[in-house]
Design a protein around this motif. Sequence first.
Motif, PDB file in Angstrom:
ATOM      1  N   ASP A 128       0.845  -1.340   0.207  1.00 44.09           N
ATOM      2  CA  ASP A 128      -0.406   0.173  -0.234  1.00 44.09           C
ATOM      3  C   ASP A 128       0.861   1.413   0.043  1.00 44.09           C
ATOM      4  OD1 ASP A 128      -1.337   1.958   0.892  1.00 44.09           O
ATOM      5  OD2 ASP A 128      -3.139   0.518   1.560  1.00 44.09           O
ATOM      6  N   LYS A 129       0.569   2.560  -0.917  1.00 48.31           N
ATOM      7  CA  LYS A 129       1.243   3.215  -0.485  1.00 48.31           C
ATOM      8  C   LYS A 129       0.703   4.296   0.851  1.00 48.31           C
ATOM      9  CE  LYS A 129       1.018   4.032  -6.202  1.00 48.31           C
ATOM     10  NZ  LYS A 129      -0.478   5.210  -6.245  1.00 48.31           N
ATOM     11  N   ILE A 134      10.060   2.325   4.862  1.00 46.52           N
ATOM     12  CA  ILE A 134      11.152   2.561   5.007  1.00 46.52           C
ATOM     13  C   ILE A 134      10.789   4.125   4.924  1.00 46.52           C
ATOM     14  CG2 ILE A 134      13.309   2.597   4.031  1.00 46.52           C
ATOM     15  CD1 ILE A 134      12.407  -0.097   3.238  1.00 46.52           C
ATOM     16  N   PHE A 135      10.527   4.346   3.687  1.00 45.55           N
ATOM     17  CA  PHE A 135      11.334   6.185   2.666  1.00 45.55           C
ATOM     18  C   PHE A 135       9.478   6.179   3.387  1.00 45.55           C
ATOM     19  CE2 PHE A 135      14.444   4.222   0.996  1.00 45.55           C
ATOM     20  CZ  PHE A 135      15.634   4.456   2.016  1.00 45.55           C
ATOM     21  N   VAL A 139       8.587  10.190  -2.310  1.00 44.32           N
ATOM     22  CA  VAL A 139       9.938  10.620  -3.011  1.00 44.32           C
ATOM     23  C   VAL A 139      10.240   8.892  -3.082  1.00 44.32           C
ATOM     24  CG1 VAL A 139      12.306  10.380  -2.315  1.00 44.32           C
ATOM     25  CG2 VAL A 139      10.330  12.248  -0.996  1.00 44.32           C
ATOM     26  N   ASN A 140      10.118   9.183  -4.615  1.00 44.92           N
ATOM     27  CA  ASN A 140      10.719   7.947  -5.747  1.00 44.92           C
ATOM     28  C   ASN A 140      12.069   7.645  -4.834  1.00 44.92           C
ATOM     29  OD1 ASN A 140       9.978   5.306  -7.457  1.00 44.92           O
ATOM     30  ND2 ASN A 140       9.641   6.670  -8.686  1.00 44.92           N
ATOM     31  N   PHE A 151      11.408  -5.378   2.972  1.00 49.18           N
ATOM     32  CA  PHE A 151      11.951  -4.385   2.990  1.00 49.18           C
ATOM     33  C   PHE A 151      11.552  -3.009   2.064  1.00 49.18           C
ATOM     34  CE2 PHE A 151      14.013  -6.735   5.962  1.00 49.18           C
ATOM     35  CZ  PHE A 151      13.790  -6.527   7.258  1.00 49.18           C
ATOM     36  N   ASN A 152      12.102  -3.840   0.623  1.00 47.15           N
ATOM     37  CA  ASN A 152      12.115  -2.895  -0.097  1.00 47.15           C
ATOM     38  C   ASN A 152      11.138  -3.147  -0.804  1.00 47.15           C
ATOM     39  OD1 ASN A 152      13.351  -4.659  -1.952  1.00 47.15           O
ATOM     40  ND2 ASN A 152      15.780  -4.038  -0.943  1.00 47.15           N
ATOM     41  N   THR A 153      10.601  -4.084  -1.762  1.00 51.12           N
ATOM     42  CA  THR A 153       9.694  -4.480  -2.823  1.00 51.12           C
ATOM     43  C   THR A 153       8.261  -4.281  -2.976  1.00 51.12           C
ATOM     44  OG1 THR A 153       8.779  -6.460  -3.501  1.00 51.12           O
ATOM     45  CG2 THR A 153       8.684  -6.171  -1.361  1.00 51.12           C
ATOM     46  N   LEU A 154       8.110  -3.431  -3.912  1.00 49.39           N
ATOM     47  CA  LEU A 154       6.665  -3.265  -4.206  1.00 49.39           C
ATOM     48  C   LEU A 154       5.177  -3.841  -4.205  1.00 49.39           C
ATOM     49  CD1 LEU A 154       7.523   0.225  -5.915  1.00 49.39           C
ATOM     50  CD2 LEU A 154       7.514  -0.287  -3.426  1.00 49.39           C
TER      51      LEU A 154
END
Length: 214
Positions: A128-129, A134-135, A139-140, A151-154
Amino acid sequence: NYNITPLFGIPLYQTILEGVQSEDINFIKNAEYKRFPADNGYGTPDKFILDKPELKNLRDNIMKRCEHFLHEVLDVDESARFEITNSWAVKHLKGDESGAHTHVNSMISGVFYIQTDDDSGEIIFHKDKTQHNIFTPTVNIPFKGKNLNVFNTLGWAIKPKNNMLILFPSTLDHSVLPSKSDNERYCVAFNLFAFGKFGFDNVVQLGLDNSTAA
């Protein structure tokens, strides 16, 4: 040396059901199906298919794994009684898919795969956006793609297999890639909701009963 804790993770439960009977599979495959208005697959008009007496063994088998997920893995107290509130079967032909969606009026959702093969199309779970693990999503930040992880996958893909059961929070966005198989893909989707008395410090804050329960 270092340690990373997957803090506040979203639970995605995956297992293979044992003891699935051929009569259950045949009943689902021979059910009535209608083409979806989006023209991307077929679904049963019956939205309570697991309530059929012919599928009692399958329903009990699924509920056994649901209770393991809820009460053993997530440590939910047994006073919260989860029940399957609705269920339906889906049939996909070659080229059929499912767009990203969540399930409303439910807490836990699941899918049980009846007939699949390597080309049936993966189910994809989407981050979910608004989830800031993390961030900030405004900011992309680019990733190298060399170490894809939770941790980093969409998105997270699972290739379906026969008799596979997947359980997840109903708020988790998910989609199905187009089938490239010449064989029909069958699955049963369902939702669960919690019933009982919920509160703390011996004060009942909320009581829910399933008026549709037999």
